[in-house]
Design a protein around this motif. Structure first.
Motif, mmCIF file in Angstrom:
data_model
loop_
_atom_site.group_PDB
_atom_site.id
_atom_site.type_symbol
_atom_site.label_atom_id
_atom_site.label_comp_id
_atom_site.label_asym_id
_atom_site.label_seq_id
_atom_site.Cartn_x
_atom_site.Cartn_y
_atom_site.Cartn_z
ATOM 1 N N TRP A 392 71.364 60.626 56.418
ATOM 2 C CA TRP A 392 71.026 59.850 55.219
ATOM 3 C C TRP A 392 70.635 58.426 55.605
ATOM 4 O O TRP A 392 71.405 57.705 56.238
ATOM 5 C CB TRP A 392 72.213 59.834 54.253
ATOM 6 N N LEU A 393 69.426 58.015 55.189
ATOM 7 C CA LEU A 393 68.900 56.697 55.534
ATOM 8 C C LEU A 393 68.920 55.764 54.326
ATOM 9 O O LEU A 393 68.334 56.066 53.281
ATOM 10 C CB LEU A 393 67.470 56.813 56.063
ATOM 11 N N ASN A 394 69.596 54.630 54.485
ATOM 12 C CA ASN A 394 69.639 53.598 53.454
ATOM 13 C C ASN A 394 68.766 52.390 53.797
ATOM 14 O O ASN A 394 68.224 51.726 52.916
ATOM 15 C CB ASN A 394 71.075 53.096 53.260
ATOM 16 N N SER A 395 68.647 52.103 55.086
ATOM 17 C CA SER A 395 68.147 50.801 55.520
ATOM 18 C C SER A 395 66.681 50.545 55.199
ATOM 19 O O SER A 395 66.278 49.391 55.044
ATOM 20 C CB SER A 395 68.364 50.650 57.032
ATOM 21 N N PHE A 396 65.866 51.578 55.081
ATOM 22 C CA PHE A 396 64.439 51.382 54.851
ATOM 23 C C PHE A 396 64.077 51.236 53.372
ATOM 24 O O PHE A 396 62.949 50.857 53.060
ATOM 25 C CB PHE A 396 63.636 52.550 55.436
ATOM 26 N N SER A 397 64.997 51.535 52.454
ATOM 27 C CA SER A 397 64.566 51.632 51.059
ATOM 28 C C SER A 397 65.580 51.189 50.014
ATOM 29 O O SER A 397 65.242 51.094 48.841
ATOM 30 C CB SER A 397 64.165 53.087 50.750
ATOM 31 N N HIS A 398 66.813 50.904 50.384
ATOM 32 C CA HIS A 398 67.842 50.668 49.370
ATOM 33 C C HIS A 398 67.697 49.338 48.643
ATOM 34 O O HIS A 398 67.790 49.271 47.414
ATOM 35 C CB HIS A 398 69.237 50.744 49.996
ATOM 36 N N ASN A 399 67.498 48.254 49.362
ATOM 37 C CA ASN A 399 67.519 46.923 48.766
ATOM 38 C C ASN A 399 66.239 46.611 48.001
ATOM 39 O O ASN A 399 65.204 47.254 48.194
ATOM 40 C CB ASN A 399 67.749 45.865 49.844
ATOM 41 N N VAL A 400 66.319 45.581 47.152
ATOM 42 C CA VAL A 400 65.163 45.176 46.355
ATOM 43 C C VAL A 400 63.991 44.800 47.251
ATOM 44 O O VAL A 400 62.830 45.091 46.947
ATOM 45 C CB VAL A 400 65.540 43.993 45.437
ATOM 46 N N ASN A 401 64.288 44.135 48.372
ATOM 47 C CA ASN A 401 63.219 43.696 49.273
ATOM 48 C C ASN A 401 63.006 44.635 50.459
ATOM 49 O O ASN A 401 62.371 44.268 51.443
ATOM 50 C CB ASN A 401 63.503 42.283 49.787
ATOM 51 N N SER A 402 63.526 45.862 50.390
ATOM 52 C CA SER A 402 63.252 46.856 51.425
ATOM 53 C C SER A 402 61.786 47.272 51.372
ATOM 54 O O SER A 402 61.164 47.253 50.305
ATOM 55 C CB SER A 402 64.146 48.087 51.245
ATOM 56 N N ARG A 403 61.249 47.655 52.524
ATOM 57 C CA ARG A 403 59.822 47.984 52.595
ATOM 58 C C ARG A 403 59.627 49.357 53.237
ATOM 59 O O ARG A 403 59.394 49.464 54.446
ATOM 60 C CB ARG A 403 59.079 46.921 53.406
ATOM 61 N N PRO A 404 59.717 50.420 52.452
ATOM 62 C CA PRO A 404 59.530 51.764 53.024
ATOM 63 C C PRO A 404 58.156 51.957 53.640
ATOM 64 O O PRO A 404 57.991 52.791 54.535
ATOM 65 C CB PRO A 404 59.752 52.691 51.829
#
Length: 668
Positions: A392-404
């Motif tokens: 499970w990946l959180n780091s690329f997409s979870h936050n408001v300023n994440s950039r998938p």
């Protein structure tokens, strides 16, 4: 003449045969050749199986990908377009324009650079490669350096209170080109140089993860002709629309390689935990809370990976960005390792945030990259055995300023490399999400109502499955256009287990009798109510706008705000702290819809309060002249820092903390 007649007869037959061959050669259905799937290059034996059905093109799912201009408007005044259009559920296409973000998107910050690379030499050994030019950038004044490796180990109290308590093996010297035997999953490499006083200083510190193969006895397990593996890759907060716009390379890879894509995969609850638990247990949140709260280790029998383990499968679970916190934390934390391979110790070791939390690193590599690399290694190592892995990946997409969008090439590369391991021949790959974006600036738009409720789901059915299970594969293709829930994915996993164990599994059930494996055709008449989707989360309806000055809409907002303030008055806080009363600042949007019988009227309202500029969204049912709030009141603005003074963490979203004046913490 008598001799000529047989010759003429033979020539006539040959001429007819040549004519027939030339005719069919000129009329061969060449489109079938073009439709053939690209098969994985295997490291063992090449298996070529023609697919029994035509692929459903992804451009039917992603109509938006054809549009090269900035407009995302797919709906005109004369025609209504739906994600699915069935008697039981009609979900309109309402798309947030994520392309605008791409124009201002920044690249991910650099975690490295990496100077020491570890690669598998074979199943048991690791080879070292040192990039001398890069290493020189780390040197201080010295021109000489030494490197060593050590294993990251854990002891029995590692999981206590969810904190890291790692210990290491002795650090052994390594040089460029040297090899060493893999003894543990996680490795730490350090390099030193020396000052003029001959004192060593660490100049390089990095971590690496490999799946050290374990042996599992299969003598007690029933052998089938084919046992299918399962590899699940999850990505937090990614709607179907968001992945379709921000990860074009990955979506194109799926389209070109004949993955199935589901138009109406629908969440069943608010956040990650209930939606993911529905996938891996088939249970709803109330059941999980009752059975597993503060005793997650005693709930292992509910987890689908343990069901596969009972049949001789090797299991793995990993999740990055543990500062969020991760899925299995607090009251649902494991005190014991839940799977054969478990990555929590790895990410608890050296995971850091950069660039205002837009980049998350584990060592000198992105956390998400580390997790995908491990998943690839896990699948490759056990491809000749049987495995079940969930990553499970959180780091690329979870936050408001994440950039998938910046992770698009990483995912495309991962799936492409996976296809060359040979694992895809008998492995189901399930790429999915839990929900769309739940908070941030996009949630002010009406389209976000649907975006939040519609995560993505892509499935690779293995080559052997499509050739042997034609009717199941047919159902899988048809169900791309049906209402699908996480409970259905659980039933599908149970079905895979059943097929692989040559038995009909009868002791594993989800909470909903209406849930089905997607290897069976889902009913055309399926509704949200039938499959356990609460009215609060159901998106099988259109939303009709009202002016924000509409009297009924304003009454509805006032009713919700009064309810929030009533909740606030009952919140228990830490001593000398309290929650402030809230006032309406502005109304963001007001919409309404009717239920199927056209009798019940529902309002969907979003508004901002002060102080704090917190925004809420809720669904309200109008009964006669009264209002009834349906489901929870959702916070749709960033809520980091809210409610730190509350005793119950579940109440923090409604509390703006205020220190009480002239209050003493010292009791007399």
């Amino acid at each position: 003449m008598r001799h000529l007649r047989p010759s003429i007869t033979v020539l006539a037959i040959i001429s007819c045969f040549i004519t027939i061959v030339l005719y069919y050669w000129g009329h061969l259905p060449t489109h079938r050749i073009n439709k053939m799937p690209r098969l994985a290059e295997t490291t063992t034996e090449k298996i070529i199986v023609e697919r029994p059905m035509l692929h459903v093109p992804l451009n039917k799912v992603y109509n938006v990908l054809k549009d090269d201009n900035d407009s995302m408007e797919l709906i005109d005044e004369h025609r209504q377009v739906y994600m699915i259009d069935t008697p039981g559920c009609k979900i309109p296409i309402r798309l947030i324009n994520y392309r605008k973000d791409l124009k201002i998107s920044k690249k991910l910050s650099n975690c490295g650079p990496r100077a020491v690379y570890l690669r598998r030499n074979d199943e048991f050994n690791i080879r070292v490669y040192i990039a001398e030019k890069t290493m020189k950038e780390y040197l201080r004044k010295s021109t000489e350096y030494e490197c060593c490796y050590r294993y990251i180990r854990k002891h029995d109290l590692y999981f206590k209170h969810g904190k890291t308590d790692s210990r290491y093996s002795d650090c052994k010297e390594i040089k460029h080109g040297s090899t060493f035997r893999l003894e543990w999953d996680f490795i730490n490499v350090q390099c030193y140089d020396y000052d003029s006083q001959n004192v060593s200083h660490v100049i390089y510190n990095d971590i690496y993860a490999f799946a050290k193969k374990i042996s599992i006895s299969t003598q007690n397990y029933k052998e089938c002709n084919i046992k299918y593996n399962v590899l699940m890759i999850g990505m937090d907060s990614m709607s179907l629309n968001r992945v379709g716009q921000t990860m074009l390379r990955t979506v194109t890879f799926f389209k070109q390689n004949y993955w199935t894509a589901f138009r109406a995969y629908h969440k069943i609850d608010d956040n990650t935990f209930p939606n993911l638990m529905a996938v891996i247990t088939g249970k709803n949140l109330s059941v999980i809370s009752q059975r597993c709260s503060w005793k997650m280790d005693k709930c292992k029998d509910l987890l689908i990976w343990n069901k596969f383990k009972e049949d001789g499968y090797v299991t793995a679970y990993g999740e990055d960005y543990l500062r969020l916190p991760d899925t299995f934390t607090n009251e649902y934390a494991f005190q014991e390792q839940p799977t054969d391979h478990y990555l929590r110790p790895f990410f608890m070791n050296r995971e850091i945030e950069l660039s205002n939390r837009s980049t998350v690193c584990a060592g000198n590599v992105y956390s998400g990259q580390q997790l995908l690399d491990y998943a690839l290694d896990f699948a490759d190592v056990y491809k000749q055995d049987n495995f079940f892995g969930l990553f499970w990946l959180n780091s690329f997409s979870h936050n408001v300023n994440s950039r998938p969008e910046n992770a698009d090439k990483i995912f495309e590369s991962f799936f492409n490399r996976l296809s060359y391991t040979g694992a895809l021949t008998n492995t189901f790959i399930i790429f999915f999400s839990d929900h769309g974006i739940r908070f941030g600036q996009h949630r002010a738009q009406m389209e976000s109502y649907f975006d939040d409720r519609m995560p993505f789901l892509f499935i690779w059915p293995p080559i052997l499955f499509t050739g042997r299970e034609v009717m199941k594969y047919r159902a899988l293709v048809i169900n791309q256009f049906r209402l699908i829930t996480p409970y259905d994915i659980f039933d599908t996993l149970v079905d895979i287990k059943s097929i692989s164990s040559c038995s009909n599994v009868t002791d594993i059930d989800s909470d909903y009798t209406a849930s089905h494996s997607i290897f069976d055709i889902i009913s055309y008449n399926r509704t949200c109510k039938e499959v356990g989707i609460h009215d609060k989360w159901c998106s099988c309806h259109n939303l009709y706008p009202l002016p924000i000055q509409d009297n009924e809409g304003m009454r509805c907002v006032s009713h919700v705000l009064a309810k929030i303030n009533s909740m606030i008055s009952a919140i228990k806080t830490k001593k000398c702290w309290g929650c402030m009363s809230l006032e309406l600042r502005n109304i963001l949007r007001v919409h309404f819809y009717y239920n199927d019988d056209k009798i019940s009227l529902f309002y969907v309202v979003a508004f901002t309060v002060s102080p704090g500029n917190v925004s809420y969204e809720t669904t309200v049912l109008r009964k006669n002249n009264n209002f009834e709030i349906i489901g929870p009141i959702s916070v749709i603005s960033s809520y980091r820092g809210l409610g730190k003074c509350t005793i119950n963490p579940k109440e923090r979203l409604y509390c703006l903390c205020q220190k009480i004046e002239k209050c003493s913490l010292i009791r007399l």
